[in-house]
Design a protein around this motif. Sequence first.
Motif, PDB file in Angstrom:
ATOM      1  N   VAL A   1       0.826  -1.039   0.441  1.00  0.00           N
ATOM      2  CA  VAL A   1      -0.089  -0.163   0.289  1.00  0.00           C
ATOM      3  C   VAL A   1       0.609   1.476   0.359  1.00  0.00           C
ATOM      4  N   MET A   2       2.324   1.582   0.717  1.00  0.00           N
ATOM      5  CA  MET A   2       3.103   2.389   0.988  1.00  0.00           C
ATOM      6  C   MET A   2       4.199   1.962   0.190  1.00  0.00           C
ATOM      7  N   GLY A   3       4.442   1.321  -0.722  1.00  0.00           N
ATOM      8  CA  GLY A   3       5.353   1.302  -1.801  1.00  0.00           C
ATOM      9  C   GLY A   3       5.270   1.132  -3.233  1.00  0.00           C
ATOM     10  N   LEU A   4       4.419  -0.023  -3.150  1.00  0.00           N
ATOM     11  CA  LEU A   4       4.705  -0.589  -5.020  1.00  0.00           C
ATOM     12  C   LEU A   4       3.014   0.443  -5.170  1.00  0.00           C
ATOM     13  N   ILE A   5       2.230  -0.070  -5.122  1.00  0.00           N
ATOM     14  CA  ILE A   5       1.295   0.633  -5.773  1.00  0.00           C
ATOM     15  C   ILE A   5       1.393   2.166  -6.046  1.00  0.00           C
ATOM     16  N   PRO A   6       1.907   3.695  -4.775  1.00  0.00           N
ATOM     17  CA  PRO A   6       2.113   4.061  -5.520  1.00  0.00           C
ATOM     18  C   PRO A   6       3.622   4.317  -6.184  1.00  0.00           C
ATOM     19  N   THR A   7       4.428   3.802  -6.591  1.00  0.00           N
ATOM     20  CA  THR A   7       5.300   4.089  -7.146  1.00  0.00           C
ATOM     21  C   THR A   7       4.998   3.104  -9.017  1.00  0.00           C
ATOM     22  N   ILE A   8       4.242   2.089  -8.588  1.00  0.00           N
ATOM     23  CA  ILE A   8       4.122   1.998 -10.223  1.00  0.00           C
ATOM     24  C   ILE A   8       2.723   2.844 -10.671  1.00  0.00           C
ATOM     25  N   VAL A   9       1.642   3.498  -9.264  1.00  0.00           N
ATOM     26  CA  VAL A   9       0.760   4.630 -10.318  1.00  0.00           C
ATOM     27  C   VAL A   9       1.606   5.391 -10.612  1.00  0.00           C
ATOM     28  N   LEU A  10       2.210   6.040  -9.972  1.00  0.00           N
ATOM     29  CA  LEU A  10       3.133   7.540 -10.745  1.00  0.00           C
ATOM     30  C   LEU A  10       4.094   7.329 -11.823  1.00  0.00           C
ATOM     31  N   MET A  11       4.685   6.318 -11.820  1.00  0.00           N
ATOM     32  CA  MET A  11       5.170   6.274 -12.729  1.00  0.00           C
ATOM     33  C   MET A  11       4.095   5.934 -14.006  1.00  0.00           C
ATOM     34  N   LEU A  12       3.125   4.951 -14.362  1.00  0.00           N
ATOM     35  CA  LEU A  12       2.401   5.086 -14.890  1.00  0.00           C
ATOM     36  C   LEU A  12       1.784   6.597 -15.544  1.00  0.00           C
ATOM     37  N   LEU A  13       1.055   6.746 -14.957  1.00  0.00           N
ATOM     38  CA  LEU A  13       0.572   8.355 -14.492  1.00  0.00           C
ATOM     39  C   LEU A  13       1.650   9.409 -15.495  1.00  0.00           C
ATOM     40  N   ASN A  14       2.776   9.539 -15.202  1.00  0.00           N
ATOM     41  CA  ASN A  14       3.693  10.711 -15.569  1.00  0.00           C
ATOM     42  C   ASN A  14       4.015   9.730 -16.555  1.00  0.00           C
ATOM     43  N   TYR A  15       4.035   8.215 -17.605  1.00  0.00           N
ATOM     44  CA  TYR A  15       4.405   8.217 -19.086  1.00  0.00           C
ATOM     45  C   TYR A  15       3.062   8.988 -19.584  1.00  0.00           C
ATOM     46  N   LEU A  16       2.187   8.571 -18.723  1.00  0.00           N
ATOM     47  CA  LEU A  16       0.297   8.876 -19.567  1.00  0.00           C
ATOM     48  C   LEU A  16       0.570  10.387 -19.654  1.00  0.00           C
ATOM     49  N   ILE A  17       0.909  11.263 -19.352  1.00  0.00           N
ATOM     50  CA  ILE A  17       1.045  12.915 -19.266  1.00  0.00           C
ATOM     51  C   ILE A  17       2.290  13.008 -19.790  1.00  0.00           C
ATOM     52  N   TYR A  18       3.477  12.015 -19.929  1.00  0.00           N
ATOM     53  CA  TYR A  18       4.630  13.005 -20.803  1.00  0.00           C
ATOM     54  C   TYR A  18       4.466  12.708 -22.516  1.00  0.00           C
ATOM     55  N   ARG A  19       3.996  11.117 -22.763  1.00  0.00           N
ATOM     56  CA  ARG A  19       3.336  11.314 -23.851  1.00  0.00           C
ATOM     57  C   ARG A  19       2.240  12.094 -24.624  1.00  0.00           C
ATOM     58  N   ALA A  20       0.835  12.001 -23.819  1.00  0.00           N
ATOM     59  CA  ALA A  20       0.430  12.820 -23.795  1.00  0.00           C
ATOM     60  C   ALA A  20       0.652  15.139 -24.238  1.00  0.00           C
ATOM     61  N   VAL A  21       1.819  15.263 -23.191  1.00  0.00           N
ATOM     62  CA  VAL A  21       2.432  16.261 -23.953  1.00  0.00           C
ATOM     63  C   VAL A  21       3.703  16.679 -24.956  1.00  0.00           C
ATOM     64  N   SER A  22       4.295  15.612 -24.967  1.00  0.00           N
ATOM     65  CA  SER A  22       5.086  15.108 -26.415  1.00  0.00           C
ATOM     66  C   SER A  22       4.073  15.369 -27.637  1.00  0.00           C
ATOM     67  N   ARG A  23       3.214  14.925 -27.115  1.00  0.00           N
ATOM     68  CA  ARG A  23       2.506  14.523 -28.574  1.00  0.00           C
ATOM     69  C   ARG A  23       2.097  15.705 -29.004  1.00  0.00           C
ATOM     70  N   ALA A  24       1.512  17.071 -27.973  1.00  0.00           N
ATOM     71  CA  ALA A  24       1.258  18.301 -28.508  1.00  0.00           C
ATOM     72  C   ALA A  24       2.216  19.047 -28.802  1.00  0.00           C
ATOM     73  N   TYR A  25       3.303  18.994 -28.711  1.00  0.00           N
ATOM     74  CA  TYR A  25       4.073  19.501 -29.257  1.00  0.00           C
ATOM     75  C   TYR A  25       4.547  19.269 -30.710  1.00  0.00           C
ATOM     76  N   ALA A  26       4.420  18.063 -30.531  1.00  0.00           N
ATOM     77  CA  ALA A  26       4.880  17.259 -31.966  1.00  0.00           C
ATOM     78  C   ALA A  26       4.170  17.787 -33.041  1.00  0.00           C
ATOM     79  N   HIS A  27       2.752  17.440 -33.002  1.00  0.00           N
ATOM     80  CA  HIS A  27       1.560  17.977 -33.578  1.00  0.00           C
ATOM     81  C   HIS A  27       1.249  19.126 -33.620  1.00  0.00           C
ATOM     82  N   HIS A  28       1.965  20.150 -32.502  1.00  0.00           N
ATOM     83  CA  HIS A  28       1.248  21.490 -32.721  1.00  0.00           C
ATOM     84  C   HIS A  28      -0.447  21.508 -32.709  1.00  0.00           C
ATOM     85  N   ASN A  29      -1.135  20.978 -31.734  1.00  0.00           N
ATOM     86  CA  ASN A  29      -2.235  20.713 -31.660  1.00  0.00           C
ATOM     87  C   ASN A  29      -3.067  21.222 -30.748  1.00  0.00           C
ATOM     88  N   SER A  30      -4.060  21.002 -30.513  1.00  0.00           N
ATOM     89  CA  SER A  30      -5.110  22.282 -29.100  1.00  0.00           C
ATOM     90  C   SER A  30      -4.470  22.724 -27.726  1.00  0.00           C
TER      91      SER A  30
END
Length: 362
Positions: free
Chosen positions: A229-258
Motif C-alpha cells: 500500500v505504501m510502496g509498490l502501489i504508489p510507485t507503479i501508479v505514479l510511474m504510469l500516470l507520468n508516462y501518460l502525461i509525458y506522452r500526451a505533452v510530447s504528442r501535443a508539441y510534435a503535432h501542434h494540436n490544441s
Amino acid sequence: MSDGSLSDLWNMTEYNESLAAWNRCQILEWLKENQSSETDIYLKELYPGLAYYCEGVALMVICSLGIIGNLLSILVLTSQDIDLKPSFANILICLALYDLVFSVCEILLYSIKQLSPGYKEHYFMFLAPYLLGVVHVAMTGSIYTTIAVAVERCVTVCAPFTNVKMYGGALYIIPIVLFSFLYNINKFYEVETYQFINSKNETSYSIRTNEEYTSTSYVASTRITNCIVMGLIPTIVLMLLNYLIYRAVSRAYAHHNSITQGNAHRRDSTMAALLLGIVIVFMVCHSIKISLNVYEAFQVMELWPCSYKLAWGPKQEFFSVVSHMLIGLNSSINILIYVFKDFKFRLVLGNIICGLMESLFL
C-alpha cells in the motif's frame, strides 16, 4: 542469515546437546547475536553519531525550513492571483498541509529526542503514542495526495475536453483523508506509555509495544500490507500516470494540436512539468523507505513464524535513519519545485514576502 551459516550450526548439534534441542527460531536468534559481520559492528558504533547528526541536527534544519515553506505555499496557493484550477490548487494545498503536519511530527519524534535529553526523559514517552499515529496518517495522506495531483493532471492533459465535476477537488481530498486515517488507526494503539519503578526506587515512565500488537501474524500482515500500500502501489501508479502525461505533452508539441494553443493550455503544460518535478523528488526521497519495506516484507515471509525482529539489523537501522532524513526533505522541498517551475508562483510568493517584510519593519 545465510544458508551456509544455518547449515554449519545444524552440523554442530551432533557435538552439542544443547544446540540439538533448539528450534529454527532459536538458531536464527543465535546467529543474529553471535555472527555479526565487520560491517555490522562498524555500523553499530557509527549509529549514535549518525542518529544525532541526521535525525537530530539535519532533520531539525530541514523540517524547520519545510514548515516555513509549506506555510508560504499555502498562502500562495490560496491567492486569487495564482491562476490555477480550483481543484488542482486545493489538492496542492492539501499536500502542503500533510507535509506541514509530517514535518512537525518528525521534529517531535526524532529531532528533539536526539538533541534534548530532558525532552526524551520527561515528555517523549507521553507524546510518542499519539505522534506515531499522526505521522503515519500525514505520510499516507501526502503519498496519496501526490497520486491525486498526478491523476488530476493526467485527466487535464490527456483528456482536456472531459467535463468531470470535481467540486473543488473534494472528490480527491475527502477519500484520501478518510483512507489515511482508517488505514493507520491501528498505529495509535501500537505503542503505549507505561509506569515502572527504576533502580533508584523512583516512579518512571517509558514506552513499549502494546502486547496486542506483537503477535507474529499481526506484524507479518502489517509489514506485507505496508509494503504494497505504501510502496509498490504508489510507485507503479505514479510511474504510469507520468508516462501518460509525458506522452500526451510530447504528442501535443510534435503535432501542434490544441493542447499547446492559448494561455490556459500552456499553463496546463507548465503544471505537468511541475508535477514531474514533484514525482521525481518523491521517488528519490522515498526510495530507501520503499526498499526497506520490500526487504522487510520478504524477510518476514522467509523467517515465518519467527520474530520479525530477526529481520532488522544494523544495516537496516542505518538506512532507516537516512530514510527519515530524506522523507523529511521530501515534505519540505515542494516549494522550491513550485518556485523553479512556475513564474506565477514566484510572483505571488515575492509579493507575499514583500508584504510580510513591510509589516515587520514599517
